[in-house]
Design an enzyme around this catalytic site. Sequence first.
Site, PDB file in Angstrom:
ATOM      1  N   GLY A  85     -13.095   5.238  -0.774  1.00 16.65           N
ATOM      2  CA  GLY A  85     -12.219   5.513   0.366  1.00 16.65           C
ATOM      3  C   GLY A  85     -11.362   6.723   0.053  1.00 16.65           C
ATOM      4  O   GLY A  85     -10.209   6.831   0.468  1.00 16.65           O
ATOM      5  N   GLY A 136      -6.162   8.460   4.142  1.00 16.55           N
ATOM      6  CA  GLY A 136      -4.737   8.759   4.004  1.00 16.55           C
ATOM      7  C   GLY A 136      -4.146   8.333   2.672  1.00 16.55           C
ATOM      8  O   GLY A 136      -3.243   8.982   2.146  1.00 16.55           O
ATOM      9  N   GLY A 187      -6.407   7.504   0.032  1.00 20.51           N
ATOM     10  CA  GLY A 187      -7.396   7.969  -0.936  1.00 20.51           C
ATOM     11  C   GLY A 187      -7.170   9.386  -1.434  1.00 20.51           C
ATOM     12  O   GLY A 187      -7.332   9.656  -2.636  1.00 20.51           O
ATOM     13  N   ARG A 213      -3.026   0.796   9.270  1.00 19.38           N
ATOM     14  CA  ARG A 213      -2.297  -0.030  10.228  1.00 19.38           C
ATOM     15  C   ARG A 213      -1.669   0.844  11.301  1.00 19.38           C
ATOM     16  O   ARG A 213      -1.096   1.887  11.014  1.00 19.38           O
ATOM     17  CB  ARG A 213      -1.202  -0.802   9.473  1.00 19.38           C
ATOM     18  CG  ARG A 213      -0.705  -2.015  10.204  1.00 19.38           C
ATOM     19  CD  ARG A 213      -0.214  -3.071   9.217  1.00 19.38           C
ATOM     20  NE  ARG A 213       0.779  -2.572   8.304  1.00 19.38           N
ATOM     21  CZ  ARG A 213       2.063  -2.946   8.320  1.00 19.38           C
ATOM     22  NH1 ARG A 213       2.480  -3.797   9.230  1.00 19.38           N
ATOM     23  NH2 ARG A 213       2.898  -2.489   7.435  1.00 19.38           N
ATOM     24  N   ILE A 260      -6.660  -2.238  -2.895  1.00 21.28           N
ATOM     25  CA  ILE A 260      -5.518  -1.825  -2.085  1.00 21.28           C
ATOM     26  C   ILE A 260      -5.758  -2.188  -0.620  1.00 21.28           C
ATOM     27  O   ILE A 260      -4.825  -2.458   0.127  1.00 21.28           O
ATOM     28  CB  ILE A 260      -5.282  -0.303  -2.217  1.00 21.28           C
ATOM     29  CG1 ILE A 260      -4.776   0.037  -3.625  1.00 21.28           C
ATOM     30  CG2 ILE A 260      -4.325   0.220  -1.157  1.00 21.28           C
ATOM     31  CD1 ILE A 260      -4.698   1.534  -3.916  1.00 21.28           C
ATOM     32  N   SER A 261      -7.024  -2.209  -0.203  1.00 25.14           N
ATOM     33  CA  SER A 261      -7.380  -2.434   1.203  1.00 25.14           C
ATOM     34  C   SER A 261      -6.743  -3.707   1.740  1.00 25.14           C
ATOM     35  O   SER A 261      -6.913  -4.781   1.170  1.00 25.14           O
ATOM     36  CB  SER A 261      -8.894  -2.539   1.344  1.00 25.14           C
ATOM     37  OG  SER A 261      -9.544  -1.423   0.796  1.00 25.14           O
ATOM     38  N   ASN A 262      -6.038  -3.566   2.846  1.00 27.61           N
ATOM     39  CA  ASN A 262      -5.354  -4.708   3.455  1.00 27.61           C
ATOM     40  C   ASN A 262      -6.273  -5.500   4.378  1.00 27.61           C
ATOM     41  O   ASN A 262      -7.224  -4.941   4.903  1.00 27.61           O
ATOM     42  CB  ASN A 262      -4.141  -4.210   4.246  1.00 27.61           C
ATOM     43  CG  ASN A 262      -2.922  -4.074   3.354  1.00 27.61           C
ATOM     44  OD1 ASN A 262      -2.674  -4.916   2.510  1.00 27.61           O
ATOM     45  ND2 ASN A 262      -2.170  -3.006   3.540  1.00 27.61           N
ATOM     46  N   ASP A 269       5.193  -3.201  -3.269  1.00 23.70           N
ATOM     47  CA  ASP A 269       6.318  -4.119  -3.030  1.00 23.70           C
ATOM     48  C   ASP A 269       7.337  -4.017  -4.161  1.00 23.70           C
ATOM     49  O   ASP A 269       8.548  -4.075  -3.933  1.00 23.70           O
ATOM     50  CB  ASP A 269       5.801  -5.561  -2.923  1.00 23.70           C
ATOM     51  CG  ASP A 269       4.700  -5.693  -1.882  1.00 23.70           C
ATOM     52  OD1 ASP A 269       4.786  -5.014  -0.847  1.00 23.70           O
ATOM     53  OD2 ASP A 269       3.748  -6.465  -2.117  1.00 23.70           O
ATOM     54  N   ARG A 278       9.155  -0.611  -3.812  1.00 22.12           N
ATOM     55  CA  ARG A 278      10.171  -0.684  -2.750  1.00 22.12           C
ATOM     56  C   ARG A 278      11.387  -1.469  -3.225  1.00 22.12           C
ATOM     57  O   ARG A 278      12.534  -1.057  -2.993  1.00 22.12           O
ATOM     58  CB  ARG A 278       9.576  -1.343  -1.501  1.00 22.12           C
ATOM     59  CG  ARG A 278       8.665  -0.419  -0.712  1.00 22.12           C
ATOM     60  CD  ARG A 278       8.065  -1.122   0.498  1.00 22.12           C
ATOM     61  NE  ARG A 278       7.318  -0.167   1.306  1.00 22.12           N
ATOM     62  CZ  ARG A 278       6.195  -0.448   1.963  1.00 22.12           C
ATOM     63  NH1 ARG A 278       5.682  -1.669   1.893  1.00 22.12           N
ATOM     64  NH2 ARG A 278       5.584   0.477   2.678  1.00 22.12           N
ATOM     65  N   HIS A 338       0.991 -10.005  -0.448  1.00 19.18           N
ATOM     66  CA  HIS A 338       1.247  -8.599  -0.117  1.00 19.18           C
ATOM     67  C   HIS A 338       1.300  -8.383   1.394  1.00 19.18           C
ATOM     68  O   HIS A 338       0.690  -7.471   1.937  1.00 19.18           O
ATOM     69  CB  HIS A 338       0.170  -7.716  -0.761  1.00 19.18           C
ATOM     70  CG  HIS A 338       0.362  -6.247  -0.529  1.00 19.18           C
ATOM     71  ND1 HIS A 338       1.502  -5.569  -0.899  1.00 19.18           N
ATOM     72  CD2 HIS A 338      -0.452  -5.318   0.043  1.00 19.18           C
ATOM     73  CE1 HIS A 338       1.382  -4.286  -0.564  1.00 19.18           C
ATOM     74  NE2 HIS A 338       0.209  -4.115   0.012  1.00 19.18           N
TER      75      HIS A 338
END
Length: 330
Positions: A8, A12, A14, A82, A118-120, A151, A154, A179
Site C-alpha cells: 500500500g 496517503g 504508504g 476514512r 496498520i489497515s483499519n 494512540d 497522541r 485501536h
Amino acid sequence: MVKAVVLGAAGGIGQPLSLLLKASPLVDELGLYDVVNTPGVAADLSHISSRAKVSGFLPKDDGLKNALTGADVVVIPAGIPRKPGMTRDDLFKVNAGIVQTLVKGIADFAPKAFVLIISNPVNSTVPIAAEVLKKAGVFDPKRLFGVTTLDVVRAETFVQEYSGQADPSQTFIPVVGGHSGETIVPLFSKAKPSFQIPGDKYDALVNRVQFGGDEVVKAKEGAGSATLSMAYAGFRFAESVIKAQKGEKNILEPTYVYLPGVSGGDAIAKETGVEYFSVPVELGANGAEKAVNILEGVTDQEKKLLEAAIKGLKGNIEKGIDFVNNPPPK
C-alpha cells in the site's frame, strides 16, 4: 541485511511511511507494492542518498511475490482512507478483503516476516490476518502485530502541558485495548515519569486520545485522514521491531497481539476475556517476547474505560474471524 516491505506504498500513509523507511539507516532494502503508481514512488525515493535500495511493484508480473520475497518486516497500510462521518467499522468490508489478499501473499512468499498491520479497522484486520496465516499453516503469534502506536503518540503529545516534557516522546504512556474509539484506553495512572491531570480535564483528554482521528478528518475538510502522523507512528513501531531483531534489548511497545500466543499473554486474556488486546510488549529477536500485564492497580476511571473497551473489542474480533471463516457473498 534488513528488507522492509510496504504494502500500500503509494497511498496517503504508504508514501510518507516509505520515505521514513528509506531514510532509516536500519533498512538495507525497501520493497514497495501497490495497485497503482508504485514504480513512480520507488523512482522518486531512489534518488535519496541513503542506504536502502528501493524497488516498486504492481500486481502484474508477479509483483506481490517479487516485493515480498526475502522480506524481514512487512508493513501494511493498504486500504481506503476514512472519510468524514465514516467510522473505522465502515471501512471494514473494503479493507478486510484487501488485508486478506495481501496476507495470503505473505503466507506464500514471506511466512517468516514480521507483519505490522496498520489497515483499519485494526481490531478486526489483525484477527483476519491471523486466520489467513493459520489456514496456511504459518501463523506465528510473535510475528503478527497491530500497530496502535498512533494512540500512544497522541497520548504523549496531548499530555505535554501536564507532563512538562520538552520532548513528549520521552513520556511513557501505555495505551491498551484496541485501536478505535472507546476501545482505546490510555492508562495515564501508569505513565512514567508520573504526572497529575486536573480532574476536570481528564474526560476530555481521554476522549481526545480516543477520537483524535476525527480531529484530523475534520481539519482536512474531507480531503483526507490522519496519514502523516500514522506514517510516523508506523515507522516508529517498525523501527523498534527492527532494532529488537538486531539484538537491542529492553524495547517495550504497546501493540495489539494474539495474547495466547505470547508469553505472559494467557493471564491477560483470562483477565480481559478477549484473545486480541493491545498491551506493552517486550520485543526481541523473534518478535513479541513477552506481554506485560499493566492492568493491575488501575484507577476506577480506567476500569470503566476498560469495561467499555472489552465490550467493543469482542464484537470487532468476532467480525474479523467470521469474515475469513464465513466469507461474505461476492
